[in-house]
Design an enzyme around this catalytic site. Structure first.
Site, short mmCIF file in Angstrom:
data_model
loop_
_atom_site.label_atom_id
_atom_site.label_comp_id
_atom_site.label_asym_id
_atom_site.label_seq_id
_atom_site.Cartn_x
_atom_site.Cartn_y
_atom_site.Cartn_z
N ASP A 23 -54.53 -9.91 -3.45
CA ASP A 23 -53.26 -10.09 -2.76
C ASP A 23 -52.80 -11.55 -2.81
O ASP A 23 -53.61 -12.46 -2.99
CB ASP A 23 -53.41 -9.64 -1.30
CG ASP A 23 -52.07 -9.32 -0.65
OD1 ASP A 23 -51.07 -9.17 -1.39
OD2 ASP A 23 -52.00 -9.24 0.59
N HIS A 40 -47.67 -12.86 -10.50
CA HIS A 40 -48.40 -11.75 -11.12
C HIS A 40 -48.99 -12.19 -12.47
O HIS A 40 -50.11 -11.83 -12.81
CB HIS A 40 -47.49 -10.54 -11.34
CG HIS A 40 -46.98 -9.93 -10.05
ND1 HIS A 40 -47.79 -9.71 -8.96
CD2 HIS A 40 -45.74 -9.51 -9.68
CE1 HIS A 40 -47.07 -9.17 -7.98
NE2 HIS A 40 -45.83 -9.05 -8.39
N LEU A 134 -70.96 -5.22 -17.71
CA LEU A 134 -70.10 -4.97 -16.54
C LEU A 134 -69.12 -3.81 -16.78
O LEU A 134 -68.55 -3.70 -17.86
CB LEU A 134 -69.28 -6.25 -16.27
CG LEU A 134 -68.19 -6.15 -15.22
CD1 LEU A 134 -68.80 -6.16 -13.82
CD2 LEU A 134 -67.19 -7.31 -15.35
#
Ligand code: FPP
Length: 246
Positions: A23, A40, A134
């Site tokens: 956020d 963004h 991962l």
């Protein structure tokens, strides 16, 4: 100029699965007099850096809240920008994913995303599927309640098809019906950037015993040192899972 590389520390207790509510992109940009879209774009760079660092540290799974089922309420141009950014990310970050032995996955109602995003996602999931480092899981068009409803629907369908006895449904079998599928460990550490202390409908079932870490750092500024600070805090937590520790 890029920041100098940060040494990767060693940890005595590493979360196997880290989930992040990314956020603060919009506020980061607005505080700098820039458009929200700039936040963004810089946030996408944090995704790259955090993915690389988690891969280096040996974290098993990183789940990122990239687009919530509620984010469709945002203005159309912002949604369009985010979808384009995502489509571009899935091409641009192919090297980062493959070079770091990362396996890509996605959770959410993926079938409702734009066709281009779906195709690029499926392609990168496929080409990275043989990697065994991962797992980077993108939560896209994701809602925690929706996920539970979708799992309940699947359970009911299985029961209708005589493939599941209602009495055989327990927490374990129900968890296997969630978007990520069977055998995925719950997050040990939930990080939220941007300072708000709420869960925002993220992984409602899975975070039952996650350690929650909220930082005022906004997502575009959340890089390797900020991740290390979160893991250091995780190391200090006393996890009891409802029991008692000595
Ligand atoms: C919100 O910050 C964050 C998102 C809408 C999701 C995260 C999206 C990115 C990091 C963009 C790139 C994603 C990919 C997968 C390429 P906000 O707009 O809610 O910030 P605010 O709370 O300051 O308004």
């Amino acid at each position: 100029m890029n920041a100098p590389p940060v040494a990767t520390p060693t940890f005595t207790r590493l979360p196997r699965h880290i989930a992040i509510v990314m956020d603060g992109n919009g506020r980061w940009a607005q505080q700098r007099g820039r458009r929200r879209s700039v936040g963004h774009r810089v946030g996408a760079r944090s995704i790259r850096e955090i993915t690389e660092e988690c891969a280096r540290l040996g974290v098993e799974r990183l789940t990122l809240y990239a687009f919530s089922a509620e984010n469709w309420k945002r203005p159309k141009p912002e949604i369009r920008f985010l979808m384009n950014l995502l489509a571009r990310y899935l091409v641009k970050e192919r090297g980062t994913i493959l070079d770091n032995n990362v396996q890509l996955a996605a959770i959410g109602r993926i079938g409702e995303l734009p066709g281009l995003v779906q195709r690029r996602l499926a392609e990168l999931i496929d080409v990275s599927s043989r990697n065994d480092g991962l797992t980077l899981c993108l939560a896209l068009n994701y809602g925690g309640r929706t996920e539970i409803v979708d799992a309940a629907r699947r359970a009911m369908q299985l029961a209708k098809d005589d493939a599941l006895e209602p009495d055989a449904l327990d927490e374990r079998t129900f968890a296997d019906l969630l978007y990520a599928g069977p055998g995925v460990a719950d997050p040990d550490l939930l990080i939220r950037t941007g300072g708000d202390c709420r869960v925002s409908n993220f992984l409602l079932w899975e975070i039952s015993y996650a350690e929650i870490y909220v930082t005022d750092t906004q997502w575009p500024d959340f890089r390797a040192p900020a991740l290390h600070a979160a893991i250091r805090e995780f190391e200090r937590r006393d996890r009891r899972f409802g029991g008692l520790n000595d």
